[in-house]
Design an enzyme around this catalytic site. Structure first.
Site, PDB file in Angstrom:
ATOM      1  N   SER A  13       7.535   9.597   9.197  1.00 50.62           N
ATOM      2  CA  SER A  13       6.304   9.348   9.949  1.00 50.62           C
ATOM      3  C   SER A  13       6.279   7.910  10.448  1.00 50.62           C
ATOM      4  O   SER A  13       6.177   6.959   9.656  1.00 50.62           O
ATOM      5  CB  SER A  13       5.082   9.600   9.069  1.00 50.62           C
ATOM      6  OG  SER A  13       3.948   9.126   9.759  1.00 50.62           O
ATOM      7  N   HIS A  38       8.330  12.241  12.895  1.00 50.03           N
ATOM      8  CA  HIS A  38       6.943  12.727  12.852  1.00 50.03           C
ATOM      9  C   HIS A  38       6.041  11.688  13.523  1.00 50.03           C
ATOM     10  O   HIS A  38       6.045  10.513  13.153  1.00 50.03           O
ATOM     11  CB  HIS A  38       6.545  12.951  11.390  1.00 50.03           C
ATOM     12  CG  HIS A  38       5.165  13.480  11.186  1.00 50.03           C
ATOM     13  ND1 HIS A  38       4.870  14.825  11.193  1.00 50.03           N
ATOM     14  CD2 HIS A  38       3.989  12.852  10.943  1.00 50.03           C
ATOM     15  CE1 HIS A  38       3.580  15.005  10.966  1.00 50.03           C
ATOM     16  NE2 HIS A  38       3.015  13.816  10.822  1.00 50.03           N
ATOM     17  N   ASP A  40       2.206  10.656  14.582  1.00 46.80           N
ATOM     18  CA  ASP A  40       0.792  10.880  14.283  1.00 46.80           C
ATOM     19  C   ASP A  40      -0.085  10.389  15.430  1.00 46.80           C
ATOM     20  O   ASP A  40      -0.138   9.195  15.704  1.00 46.80           O
ATOM     21  CB  ASP A  40       0.412  10.143  12.995  1.00 46.80           C
ATOM     22  CG  ASP A  40       1.034  10.805  11.780  1.00 46.80           C
ATOM     23  OD1 ASP A  40       0.803  12.009  11.579  1.00 46.80           O
ATOM     24  OD2 ASP A  40       1.768  10.125  11.038  1.00 46.80           O
ATOM     25  N   MET A  42      -3.869  10.023  16.748  1.00 43.62           N
ATOM     26  CA  MET A  42      -5.248  10.011  16.226  1.00 43.62           C
ATOM     27  C   MET A  42      -6.203   9.500  17.298  1.00 43.62           C
ATOM     28  O   MET A  42      -5.875   8.561  18.029  1.00 43.62           O
ATOM     29  CB  MET A  42      -5.327   9.105  14.999  1.00 43.62           C
ATOM     30  CG  MET A  42      -4.319   9.457  13.914  1.00 43.62           C
ATOM     31  SD  MET A  42      -4.575   8.457  12.457  1.00 43.62           S
ATOM     32  CE  MET A  42      -3.156   8.943  11.457  1.00 43.62           C
ATOM     33  N   HIS A  71       2.027  15.463  15.613  1.00 39.05           N
ATOM     34  CA  HIS A  71       0.891  15.894  14.797  1.00 39.05           C
ATOM     35  C   HIS A  71      -0.391  15.382  15.462  1.00 39.05           C
ATOM     36  O   HIS A  71      -0.709  14.194  15.384  1.00 39.05           O
ATOM     37  CB  HIS A  71       1.087  15.309  13.377  1.00 39.05           C
ATOM     38  CG  HIS A  71      -0.023  15.610  12.435  1.00 39.05           C
ATOM     39  ND1 HIS A  71      -0.148  14.951  11.216  1.00 39.05           N
ATOM     40  CD2 HIS A  71      -1.057  16.488  12.490  1.00 39.05           C
ATOM     41  CE1 HIS A  71      -1.207  15.423  10.582  1.00 39.05           C
ATOM     42  NE2 HIS A  71      -1.777  16.343  11.335  1.00 39.05           N
ATOM     43  N   MET A  73      -4.016  14.764  15.589  1.00 37.45           N
ATOM     44  CA  MET A  73      -5.271  14.668  14.834  1.00 37.45           C
ATOM     45  C   MET A  73      -6.347  14.254  15.822  1.00 37.45           C
ATOM     46  O   MET A  73      -6.919  13.162  15.752  1.00 37.45           O
ATOM     47  CB  MET A  73      -5.112  13.657  13.695  1.00 37.45           C
ATOM     48  CG  MET A  73      -4.294  14.209  12.538  1.00 37.45           C
ATOM     49  SD  MET A  73      -3.601  12.910  11.511  1.00 37.45           S
ATOM     50  CE  MET A  73      -2.150  12.522  12.446  1.00 37.45           C
ATOM     51  N   MET A 142      -2.005  19.452   4.928  1.00 40.15           N
ATOM     52  CA  MET A 142      -2.325  18.047   4.660  1.00 40.15           C
ATOM     53  C   MET A 142      -2.547  17.853   3.160  1.00 40.15           C
ATOM     54  O   MET A 142      -3.374  18.539   2.552  1.00 40.15           O
ATOM     55  CB  MET A 142      -3.581  17.623   5.426  1.00 40.15           C
ATOM     56  CG  MET A 142      -3.383  17.435   6.918  1.00 40.15           C
ATOM     57  SD  MET A 142      -1.968  16.422   7.386  1.00 40.15           S
ATOM     58  CE  MET A 142      -2.396  14.839   6.652  1.00 40.15           C
ATOM     59  N   GLY A 147      -5.656  10.424   8.568  1.00 41.68           N
ATOM     60  CA  GLY A 147      -6.194   9.209   9.184  1.00 41.68           C
ATOM     61  C   GLY A 147      -5.387   7.965   8.865  1.00 41.68           C
ATOM     62  O   GLY A 147      -5.298   7.053   9.678  1.00 41.68           O
ATOM     63  N   PHE A 148      -4.783   7.943   7.700  1.00 39.07           N
ATOM     64  CA  PHE A 148      -4.086   6.726   7.264  1.00 39.07           C
ATOM     65  C   PHE A 148      -2.834   7.068   6.464  1.00 39.07           C
ATOM     66  O   PHE A 148      -2.795   8.096   5.777  1.00 39.07           O
ATOM     67  CB  PHE A 148      -5.011   5.871   6.387  1.00 39.07           C
ATOM     68  CG  PHE A 148      -6.303   5.533   7.076  1.00 39.07           C
ATOM     69  CD1 PHE A 148      -6.365   4.470   7.978  1.00 39.07           C
ATOM     70  CD2 PHE A 148      -7.448   6.300   6.859  1.00 39.07           C
ATOM     71  CE1 PHE A 148      -7.553   4.191   8.645  1.00 39.07           C
ATOM     72  CE2 PHE A 148      -8.631   6.015   7.519  1.00 39.07           C
ATOM     73  CZ  PHE A 148      -8.688   4.955   8.413  1.00 39.07           C
ATOM     74  N   GLY A 149      -1.871   6.171   6.538  1.00 38.28           N
ATOM     75  CA  GLY A 149      -0.697   6.287   5.687  1.00 38.28           C
ATOM     76  C   GLY A 149      -0.992   5.677   4.324  1.00 38.28           C
ATOM     77  O   GLY A 149      -2.049   5.061   4.123  1.00 38.28           O
ATOM     78  N   GLY A 150      -0.094   5.850   3.390  1.00 41.22           N
ATOM     79  CA  GLY A 150      -0.181   5.176   2.098  1.00 41.22           C
ATOM     80  C   GLY A 150      -1.217   5.719   1.131  1.00 41.22           C
ATOM     81  O   GLY A 150      -1.586   5.033   0.178  1.00 41.22           O
ATOM     82  N   ASP A 180       2.311  16.833   4.295  1.00 45.95           N
ATOM     83  CA  ASP A 180       2.095  15.491   4.847  1.00 45.95           C
ATOM     84  C   ASP A 180       1.057  14.743   4.011  1.00 45.95           C
ATOM     85  O   ASP A 180      -0.087  15.207   3.879  1.00 45.95           O
ATOM     86  CB  ASP A 180       1.596  15.661   6.300  1.00 45.95           C
ATOM     87  CG  ASP A 180       1.490  14.366   7.073  1.00 45.95           C
ATOM     88  OD1 ASP A 180       1.760  13.297   6.503  1.00 45.95           O
ATOM     89  OD2 ASP A 180       1.122  14.430   8.267  1.00 45.95           O
ATOM     90  N   GLY A 181       1.464  13.595   3.470  1.00 46.23           N
ATOM     91  CA  GLY A 181       0.520  12.731   2.763  1.00 46.23           C
ATOM     92  C   GLY A 181       0.948  12.398   1.347  1.00 46.23           C
ATOM     93  O   GLY A 181       0.938  13.248   0.474  1.00 46.23           O
ATOM     94  N   GLY A 202       5.961   8.704   5.195  1.00 49.18           N
ATOM     95  CA  GLY A 202       5.700   7.491   5.954  1.00 49.18           C
ATOM     96  C   GLY A 202       6.048   6.277   5.132  1.00 49.18           C
ATOM     97  O   GLY A 202       7.143   5.709   5.246  1.00 49.18           O
ATOM     98  N   SER A 203       5.121   5.890   4.235  1.00 53.40           N
ATOM     99  CA  SER A 203       5.368   4.659   3.476  1.00 53.40           C
ATOM    100  C   SER A 203       6.616   4.739   2.600  1.00 53.40           C
ATOM    101  O   SER A 203       7.321   3.746   2.446  1.00 53.40           O
ATOM    102  CB  SER A 203       4.143   4.266   2.660  1.00 53.40           C
ATOM    103  OG  SER A 203       3.389   5.373   2.291  1.00 53.40           O
TER     104      SER A 203
HETATM  105  C1  DX5 Z   1      -1.841  10.781   7.708  1.00 48.91           C
HETATM  106  C2  DX5 Z   1      -0.665  11.115   8.591  1.00 48.91           C
HETATM  107  C3  DX5 Z   1       0.634  11.032   7.886  1.00 48.91           C
HETATM  108  C4  DX5 Z   1       0.984   9.667   7.346  1.00 48.91           C
HETATM  109  C5  DX5 Z   1       1.709   9.884   6.057  1.00 48.91           C
HETATM  110  O1  DX5 Z   1      -3.009  11.167   8.309  1.00 48.91           O
HETATM  111  O2  DX5 Z   1      -0.778  12.425   9.114  1.00 48.91           O
HETATM  112  O3  DX5 Z   1       1.712  11.544   8.653  1.00 48.91           O
HETATM  113  O4  DX5 Z   1       1.760   8.891   8.199  1.00 48.91           O
HETATM  114  O5  DX5 Z   1       1.941   8.669   5.468  1.00 48.91           O
HETATM  115  P1  DX5 Z   1       2.322   8.533   3.925  1.00 48.91           P
HETATM  116  O6  DX5 Z   1       3.646   9.254   3.745  1.00 48.91           O
HETATM  117  O7  DX5 Z   1       2.416   7.064   3.713  1.00 48.91           O
HETATM  118  O8  DX5 Z   1       1.228   9.186   3.133  1.00 48.91           O
HETATM  119 ZN    ZN Z   2       1.059  13.355  10.059  1.00 43.24          ZN
END
Ligand code: DX5
Ligand code: ZN
Length: 233
Positions: A13, A38, A40, A42, A71, A73, A142, A147-150, A180-181, A202-203
């Site tokens: 991601s 991937h 994202d 938003m 993806h 959102m 999900m 909305g956010f990574g990490g 995802d997440g 992602g992270s």
């Molecule tokens: C969150 C995104 C994810 C995000 C995942 O809303 O859809 O794709 O980048 O990040 P991690 O792997 O850090 O949870």
């Molecule tokens: Zn995603």
């Protein structure tokens, strides 16, 4: 019936990448061994964050030949399918909660010759997918509120995941299951065991900079232990 387990795929991601050098980041994560990119998208309405649009997707397309897994959102995603298709998406995933007529939009995505995905938030029950199965090639579960990574994986979603896998088998559908997440080396194997074919990370892949990308991806792959797979649907 014994479940067929294929090698799980890692979708990196780019939300966790350095946006100032996004093209280079895509190239580097491709070289480091990510199977899928991937992306994202938003809109600040469906989720409380704003990221990138079709022009950015199109500008990074030249940095890799790997699959672009977009993806969305965003509310009313049907208004933007053409834009993301033209930008180079190979998979477009819409949120069930963001679309009044998901079947129509999924059929439209398929009509373009690319894969149609549908995603559900942690609070949405898997039963809502029942009438969608004929119209999608991928289901994205999900594991966090988008909305956010990490963020940390909400563990109750594992049961949902295995329920959906079972539904796909029972109905004999050819549908990929993506999660995802919060995916990391600690939960990777149990997510595969519960049914994930594609794991978004992602992270855990972009962590600690470019020199760690190969190691981070290897760490995820090595954490998958085939003997953890116990289900026999
Ligand atoms: C969150 C995104 C994810 C995000 C995942 O809303 O859809 O794709 O980048 O990040 P991690 O792997 O850090 O949870
Ligand atoms: Zn995603």
């Amino acid at each position: 019936m014994k479940r067929n387990i294929y090698k799980p795929k890692i979708a990196a991601s780019i939300l966790s990448a350095d946006f100032a050098i996004l093209g280079k980041e895509v190239k580097d994560i491709d070289k480091a061994g990510a199977d899928i990119i991937h992306i994202d998208v938003m809109d600040g309405t469906f989720v409380p964050n704003i990221t990138i649009g079709p022009d950015v997707v199109s500008s990074i397309r030249k940095y890799t030949k790997k699959i672009f897994d977009v993806h969305l959102m965003i509310k009313n995603p049907s208004n933007y399918i053409d834009n993301f298709y033209k930008a180079g998406a190979d998979i477009i995933t819409i949120h069930l909660e963001a679309e009044n007529h998901p079947i129509r939009t999924l059929e439209y995505i398929r009509s373009l010759g690319i894969k149609a995905g549908v995603s559900i938030n942690p609070a949405t029950t898997e039963e809502n997918l029942k009438y969608i199965l004929d119209y999608c090639d991928l289901i994205l579960v999900m594991l966090v509120n988008p909305g956010f990574g990490g963020q940390k994986t909400i563990m109750s979603q594992l049961k949902k995941l295995s329920n959906i896998k079972e539904m796909i088998h029972r109905e004999n559908k050819n549908i990929l299951l993506e999660v995802d997440g919060g995916v990391n080396a600690k939960n990777f194997s149990s997510l595969v065991s519960a049914g994930a074919d594609i794991l978004v990370a992602g992270s855990s892949v972009f962590n600690a900079g470019k020199k760690m990308y190969i190691k981070n991806i290897k760490k995820l792959r090595n954490s998958w232990n085939r003997s953890d797979i116990k289900e026999t649907f």
